[in-house]
Design a protein around this motif. Structure first.
Motif, PDB file in Angstrom:
ATOM      1  N   PRO A 104     -40.025  34.807  43.290  1.00 45.47           N
ATOM      2  CA  PRO A 104     -41.064  34.732  42.257  1.00 45.47           C
ATOM      3  C   PRO A 104     -40.567  34.111  40.955  1.00 45.47           C
ATOM      4  CG  PRO A 104     -40.177  36.963  42.357  1.00 45.47           C
ATOM      5  CD  PRO A 104     -39.429  36.149  43.382  1.00 45.47           C
ATOM      6  N   SER A 105     -41.361  33.200  40.405  1.00 51.12           N
ATOM      7  CA  SER A 105     -41.112  32.732  39.036  1.00 51.12           C
ATOM      8  C   SER A 105     -42.210  33.312  38.154  1.00 51.12           C
ATOM      9  CB  SER A 105     -41.144  31.205  38.975  1.00 51.12           C
ATOM     10  OG  SER A 105     -42.471  30.750  39.128  1.00 51.12           O
ATOM     11  N   ILE A 106     -42.168  33.034  36.865  1.00 46.41           N
ATOM     12  CA  ILE A 106     -43.171  33.660  35.993  1.00 46.41           C
ATOM     13  C   ILE A 106     -44.587  33.216  36.350  1.00 46.41           C
ATOM     14  CG2 ILE A 106     -41.705  34.170  33.998  1.00 46.41           C
ATOM     15  CD1 ILE A 106     -42.723  31.635  32.679  1.00 46.41           C
ATOM     16  N   GLY A 135     -33.385  42.058  38.676  1.00 42.14           N
ATOM     17  CA  GLY A 135     -34.599  42.813  39.009  1.00 42.14           C
ATOM     18  C   GLY A 135     -34.338  44.309  38.863  1.00 42.14           C
ATOM     19  N   GLY A 190     -50.419  47.300  34.061  1.00 38.96           N
ATOM     20  CA  GLY A 190     -49.542  46.146  33.815  1.00 38.96           C
ATOM     21  C   GLY A 190     -48.221  46.298  34.555  1.00 38.96           C
ATOM     22  N   VAL A 191     -47.670  47.527  34.543  1.00 32.83           N
ATOM     23  CA  VAL A 191     -46.412  47.780  35.256  1.00 32.83           C
ATOM     24  C   VAL A 191     -46.598  47.526  36.755  1.00 32.83           C
ATOM     25  CG1 VAL A 191     -44.653  49.501  35.821  1.00 32.83           C
ATOM     26  CG2 VAL A 191     -45.626  49.442  33.525  1.00 32.83           C
ATOM     27  N   ASP A 231     -48.676  45.440  38.152  1.00 32.81           N
ATOM     28  CA  ASP A 231     -48.686  43.980  38.365  1.00 32.81           C
ATOM     29  C   ASP A 231     -47.274  43.432  38.435  1.00 32.81           C
ATOM     30  OD1 ASP A 231     -51.394  44.013  38.229  1.00 32.81           O
ATOM     31  OD2 ASP A 231     -51.558  42.996  36.293  1.00 32.81           O
ATOM     32  N   PHE A 232     -46.453  43.906  37.500  1.00 34.31           N
ATOM     33  CA  PHE A 232     -45.063  43.455  37.448  1.00 34.31           C
ATOM     34  C   PHE A 232     -44.338  43.819  38.740  1.00 34.31           C
ATOM     35  CE2 PHE A 232     -40.847  45.400  36.824  1.00 34.31           C
ATOM     36  CZ  PHE A 232     -40.092  44.240  36.740  1.00 34.31           C
ATOM     37  N   LYS A 252     -45.355  41.663  41.595  1.00 26.27           N
ATOM     38  CA  LYS A 252     -44.861  40.293  41.461  1.00 26.27           C
ATOM     39  C   LYS A 252     -43.410  40.167  41.916  1.00 26.27           C
ATOM     40  CE  LYS A 252     -44.257  37.414  37.443  1.00 26.27           C
ATOM     41  NZ  LYS A 252     -44.845  37.133  36.127  1.00 26.27           N
ATOM     42  N   THR A 253     -42.615  41.178  41.616  1.00 21.56           N
ATOM     43  CA  THR A 253     -41.191  41.072  41.923  1.00 21.56           C
ATOM     44  C   THR A 253     -40.824  41.781  43.226  1.00 21.56           C
ATOM     45  OG1 THR A 253     -40.779  43.020  40.553  1.00 21.56           O
ATOM     46  CG2 THR A 253     -40.506  40.876  39.499  1.00 21.56           C
ATOM     47  N   MET A 289     -33.417  35.124  33.849  1.00 21.44           N
ATOM     48  CA  MET A 289     -34.105  36.363  34.202  1.00 21.44           C
ATOM     49  C   MET A 289     -34.424  37.181  32.944  1.00 21.44           C
ATOM     50  SD  MET A 289     -34.881  36.321  37.359  1.00 21.44           S
ATOM     51  CE  MET A 289     -35.329  38.036  37.720  1.00 21.44           C
ATOM     52  N   PHE A 293     -37.558  35.655  31.990  1.00 22.93           N
ATOM     53  CA  PHE A 293     -38.548  36.142  32.953  1.00 22.93           C
ATOM     54  C   PHE A 293     -39.031  37.541  32.539  1.00 22.93           C
ATOM     55  CE2 PHE A 293     -39.673  38.397  36.844  1.00 22.93           C
ATOM     56  CZ  PHE A 293     -40.307  37.461  37.642  1.00 22.93           C
ATOM     57  N   SER A 310     -41.180  37.443  29.329  1.00 25.97           N
ATOM     58  CA  SER A 310     -42.500  36.918  29.642  1.00 25.97           C
ATOM     59  C   SER A 310     -43.317  37.954  30.413  1.00 25.97           C
ATOM     60  CB  SER A 310     -42.314  35.624  30.428  1.00 25.97           C
ATOM     61  OG  SER A 310     -43.376  35.420  31.304  1.00 25.97           O
ATOM     62  N   THR A 311     -42.628  38.661  31.318  1.00 25.20           N
ATOM     63  CA  THR A 311     -43.299  39.667  32.126  1.00 25.20           C
ATOM     64  C   THR A 311     -43.764  40.852  31.284  1.00 25.20           C
ATOM     65  OG1 THR A 311     -42.005  39.009  34.031  1.00 25.20           O
ATOM     66  CG2 THR A 311     -42.963  41.189  34.105  1.00 25.20           C
ATOM     67  N   GLN A 343     -46.853  39.797  29.512  1.00 30.99           N
ATOM     68  CA  GLN A 343     -48.001  39.858  30.423  1.00 30.99           C
ATOM     69  C   GLN A 343     -48.425  41.300  30.663  1.00 30.99           C
ATOM     70  OE1 GLN A 343     -46.958  37.829  34.087  1.00 30.99           O
ATOM     71  NE2 GLN A 343     -46.731  35.858  33.070  1.00 30.99           N
ATOM     72  N   LEU A 344     -47.397  42.148  30.876  1.00 31.69           N
ATOM     73  CA  LEU A 344     -47.632  43.557  31.204  1.00 31.69           C
ATOM     74  C   LEU A 344     -48.455  44.227  30.096  1.00 31.69           C
ATOM     75  CD1 LEU A 344     -44.617  45.853  32.245  1.00 31.69           C
ATOM     76  CD2 LEU A 344     -46.427  46.699  30.777  1.00 31.69           C
ATOM     77  N   LYS A 403     -52.190  42.594  29.213  1.00 29.42           N
ATOM     78  CA  LYS A 403     -53.187  42.495  30.272  1.00 29.42           C
ATOM     79  C   LYS A 403     -54.607  42.851  29.818  1.00 29.42           C
ATOM     80  CE  LYS A 403     -54.072  43.994  34.990  1.00 29.42           C
ATOM     81  NZ  LYS A 403     -54.015  45.146  35.897  1.00 29.42           N
ATOM     82  N   THR A 424     -53.594  48.362  28.088  1.00 30.62           N
ATOM     83  CA  THR A 424     -52.147  48.095  28.098  1.00 30.62           C
ATOM     84  C   THR A 424     -51.677  47.704  26.696  1.00 30.62           C
ATOM     85  OG1 THR A 424     -52.504  45.783  28.741  1.00 30.62           O
ATOM     86  CG2 THR A 424     -52.149  47.355  30.528  1.00 30.62           C
TER      87      THR A 424
END
Lengths: 335, 335
Positions: A132-134, A247, A274-275, A277-278, A281-282, B246, B249, B252-253, B256-257, B260, B264
């Motif tokens: 996964p990328s952003i 990660g 939101g967590v 979703d994260f 994604k990963t 990372m 990453f 950015s995450t 987004q988190l 949202k 959030t």
């Protein structure tokens, strides 16, 4: 379509393999063959049936398991009848269209190269994780199968990765980059310098379609810097495991972040969608496994710690690999 | 103690250099010498004085700047009088105890090796960034100075990294690991296999103290798997930049988190002290820079995008490096 899955590969075999296989057979409309000790498999399939329901499964008997510590060459000899060995045989004899296994990576490499065989002209198959990328996904070739590579081998990895991510994942004109310590043409070791020149010269290959974007620094890759990142298997494996380690770093940091005090704990309650979703994604389980690129039939390596969800997605991935005709396209472009 | 800083190295020179230098001179009780065009520096020091106050600074005139695209060997020739060249000269002639620069890494390597000179017996200096793990810090040697290395060179990196993190950062019995694709002794390329044997044989070096913990996988390093991680500069640079990528990453995450939805976003308000802890932990500006290990005097490479805080911390790090007597200890252990 028939996908064979190694019933005893991975840490959670055979129950999670069975759970994943049943779910995949229904969700993706495929027939799944599970290999392994048939007495054990039959009784486990039955035992799990009240939970999983009935899938489109069949069982093919096998004898034992090839272990990570075994010599991988034994997959053709003393371990020919193991759960992985039998699975390879089913693909070789065209009783299955693709193989999925969470067992020994080295044995899977040997079986892919020597039992199924390589696509004509391919020097080395590449284990190619999808990561996964952003803002999407990219493919890494090689992720650890070939520790040291010649420039010509890297070029094949680039072409195969590009075809896979285009045909299987629908990425248009995939941007193919060479993993390097800087973007300038002269950067890196002799390997990278020679590979750079070779990648630039693909106009001499009449059928190859390659959108080479040059050297890409490791820091740009998780940020979406390219769709296919090419490197030797040693460097690729270091890259892959650094991403995995970060990660873990991230997860631990999020836990610390939200666990700090009563206020931050309250913050978690608000932020948890939101967590989620994260996490999704990963989560490698969402992707499935890593295709082995360069073999004459689709081979998918599932993560050793795969659970039912990961196995289900690995089977989905195998199905999409078959349907994509990516292997035909590799044959065509490499001529 | 006197620390010299290259007044024109980095993207934010000279103002951020000056701000960092003034702050460091007061906070850490050191004299800071700034090199560069004295007219420019004098006027900028004066202009910033109402904001920064007066520090314990002096200025030494220099002529021009060595650029990233310049041949690094010019640091001894046409760029001898550049801001970095003059800074090296001040250390060489013992008018300063250590040098800090955010300028060209390659030129800093050449200046460190050839103007200041290597510690007797050291084959190659290692650029050695200090990096955050989930529960502390570790040092990476080499982070990119020597793309290809012999096993003996890796052993020296391990010894030097161990001494630095012990003497400068107070880590007791640092765990030294070899970056590899698996933990077993036979894993990796010929380089890793030979280096493993060499690391195990340090009992034959009467003065060397090395707590070798074996091969360490990249995934374990950010999780605190060792205190010193040793690899060649190509692999080390890929590792380093993957961690940086990372980090991006993650940022950015997190954005987004928390971004949202309204819920959030409210979560962020509660969790922001935790987010601040995270940001601080992963902020390279808190560490300062990367020591160049193996030169006869302390050399600190500051990040090219350093701001005042990063420069201040790089000067602190240079001071601690001098005070630690780590260089004497490297001389002693390598005999």
């Amino acid at each position: 379509m028939r996908i064979v899955i190694d019933g005893f590969g991975g840490d959670n075999a055979p129950d999670e393999v069975i759970r994943g296989a049943v779910a995949a057979s229904r969700e993706y409309n495929v027939e799944v063959i599970i290999t392994g000790d048939e007495k054990v498999l039959e009784s486990r399939v039955k035992a799990l049936q009240s939970e999983t329901g009935v899938g489109n499964l069949s069982i093919v008997n096998a004898d034992g398991v090839i272990q990570v510590e075994d010599n991988p060459l034994e997959i053709r000899k003393s371990k020919k009848n193991s759960s992985m060995g039998v699975a390879f045989d089913l693909v070789k004899t065209e009783k299955a269209d693709a193989i999925v296994s969470a067992g020994s990576t080295a044995a899977l490499m040997v079986g892919g190269s020597m039992v199924i065989g390589r696509i004509k002209g391919i020097k080395r198959p590449a284990l190619s994780p999808i990561m996964p990328s952003i803002n999407g996904k990219y493919i890494l070739a090689d992720g650890g199968a070939n520790l040291e590579c010649r420039p010509e081998v890297l070029l094949q990895f680039g072409i195969m990765g590009s075809i896979y991510i285009n045909k299987v994942m629908g990425v248009e004109k995939p941007r193919v980059g060479l993993l390097n310590i800087g973007t300038e043409e002269e950067k890196g070791r002799e390997l990278e310098q020679q590979a750079y020149a070779l990648f630039k010269s693909t106009s001499q290959m009449p059928n190859a379609k390659l959108n080479f974007v040059g050297n890409v620094e490791a820091r740009e890759v998780p940020l979406g810097g390219c769709d296919v990142i090419v490197t030797d298997g040693f460097t690729g494996n270091i890259y892959l495991k650094t991403v995995e380690g970060m990660g873990g770093f991230m997860k631990s940091t999020l836990k610390q972040l939200f666990g700090k005090n009563a206020l931050t704990k309250a913050g978690y309650l608000f932020a948890k969608s939101g967590v989620a979703d994260f996490t999704k994604k990963t989560d490698y389980r969402e992707t499935g496994g890593s295709p082995l690129l360069g073999t004459a039939k689709p081979v998918i390596k599932a993560h050793g710690s795969s659970d039912a969800k990961a196995f289900k997605n690995a089977i989905r991935q195998a199905k999409e690999f078959v349907e994509s005709n990516a292997i035909k396209e590799i044959e065509r472009q490499l001529v």
